[in-house]
Structures are given as structure tokens and as C-alpha cells.
Design an enzyme around this catalytic site. Structure first.
Site, mmCIF file in Angstrom:
data_model
loop_
_atom_site.group_PDB
_atom_site.id
_atom_site.type_symbol
_atom_site.label_atom_id
_atom_site.label_comp_id
_atom_site.label_asym_id
_atom_site.label_seq_id
_atom_site.Cartn_x
_atom_site.Cartn_y
_atom_site.Cartn_z
ATOM 1 N N GLY A 63 0.814 -1.221 0.000
ATOM 2 C CA GLY A 63 0.000 0.000 0.000
ATOM 3 C C GLY A 63 0.842 1.262 0.000
ATOM 4 O O GLY A 63 0.559 2.221 -0.721
ATOM 5 N N CYS A 64 1.913 1.246 0.777
ATOM 6 C CA CYS A 64 2.786 2.418 0.876
ATOM 7 C C CYS A 64 3.552 2.636 -0.420
ATOM 8 O O CYS A 64 3.758 3.775 -0.846
ATOM 9 C CB CYS A 64 3.743 2.251 2.056
ATOM 10 N N THR A 65 3.946 1.545 -1.059
ATOM 11 C CA THR A 65 4.640 1.644 -2.343
ATOM 12 C C THR A 65 3.693 2.221 -3.395
ATOM 13 O O THR A 65 4.060 3.149 -4.136
ATOM 14 C CB THR A 65 5.177 0.264 -2.775
ATOM 15 N N SER A 102 3.062 5.975 -2.707
ATOM 16 C CA SER A 102 4.248 6.776 -3.045
ATOM 17 C C SER A 102 4.425 6.880 -4.560
ATOM 18 O O SER A 102 4.734 7.953 -5.086
ATOM 19 C CB SER A 102 5.489 6.168 -2.396
#
Length: 158
Positions: free
Chosen positions: A45-47, A50
Site C-alpha cells: 500500500g505504501c509503495t 508513493s
């Protein structure tokens, strides 16, 4: 006590960042700041989040906005994540939770049936005068960056 909408962001909020810097929202006076908090480098999710911000960098630049990502990961972890994902903006390392506390993003979450303290995915838009103007909490990644960009464009009058 957390910063509320229409409140000035304290100028003393500064943390270690990529590029061997110490940065905070006040370093970008005169520009709109998009401050997005995410749980952990190199997780799916963070990738994706970003990458979405990175893909829209030119549009944020055109609106006069700077993007800053924040998590509790180390600067070294951030440098690796930033390089691997080719992120064109700085990442802030908030290991002591200075920014997390100021924006009240540390929450109790369920991970595999256990209660853990972690960052609740959140995004904040700070205007060119250093005043918090918009916030999103419990962010779902798909479509989020488009919403943030629309808010930034409205704030910028573009």
C-alpha cells in the site's frame, strides 16, 4: 494536542530526511506542502501510494506544491525505498514520532489479530503561509492522490 484545520503548523517541527537533511513543513514557506504519512517503507500500500504521488509530481509542481512522505522508518530505509521506487521527493524519518504526534496519526491497529501502535495512513495540505488547510485520515490508496491534487489546485487558485 494535534494541529487542527486552520491552525498554523509550528515552525519547530523538523526531523531527519533523505539527502542528509533535516526538514519540516516550515522549510517550505511560500509553497503548499503535501505531507503524507504512511505506515512502512516497501510495503504494498505504501509503495502504491508513493508511486501515485511520484507519477503526479509535475502536476503538484505546477500548482506550487512540494510533496513530503513521512513514516517512522530510518533515513537509510527511506533512502533505499526512494531509490528503488525512483521517488522525486524527500521522505522524512519520524522515529521519535515528533510529526506523528503533532498530526495525531499514531493509532492502535489490528495486525494479524494483535493490537499494535502504528501510523494511520493520512495526508495533510499546508498552505503557503504554513496553515493546515485540509486533511484526510484512514486513507484508501486508490484515487487518493487525485483528491489531494484537486485540493492543492483549488488552494493554489489554478
Amino acid at each position: 494536542m494535534s494541529i487542527a484545520i486552520d491552525q498554523r503548523v509550528p515552525e519547530n517541527l523538523r526531523v531527519p530526511a533523505t539527502g542528509d537533511q533535516t526538514l519540516g513543513p516550515a522549510d517550505f514557506k511560500g509553497r503548499i506542502v503535501v505531507l503524507y504519512f504512511y505506515p512502512k517503507d516497501s510495503t504494498p500500500g505504501c509503495t502504491n501510494e508513493s508511486r501515485d504521488f511520484a507519477a503526479n509530481q509535475a502536476a503538484f509542481d505546477a500548482a506550487g506544491a512540494v510533496i513530503l512522505g513521512v513514516s517512522r522508518d530510518s533515513v537509510k530505509s527511506h533512502e533505499n525505498f526512494r531509490a528503488k521506487q525512483e521517488l522525486p521527493f524527500d521522505l522524512l524519518s519520524d522515529g521519535d514520532e515528533t510529526l506523528c504526534d503533532a498530526f495525531d496519526v499514531i493509532k492502535m491497529k489490528n495486525m494479524y489479530g494483535k493490537q499494535v501502535r502504528g501510523i494511520e495512513r493520512s495526508t495533510f495540505v499546508i498552505d503557503a503561509d504554513g496553515v493546515l488547510r485540509k486533511e484526510w485520515r484512514k486513507v484508501k490508496v486508490p484515487g487518493h492522490v487525485d483528491e489531494v491534487l484537486a485540493a492543492v489546485r483549488e488552494l493554489a487558485g489554478s
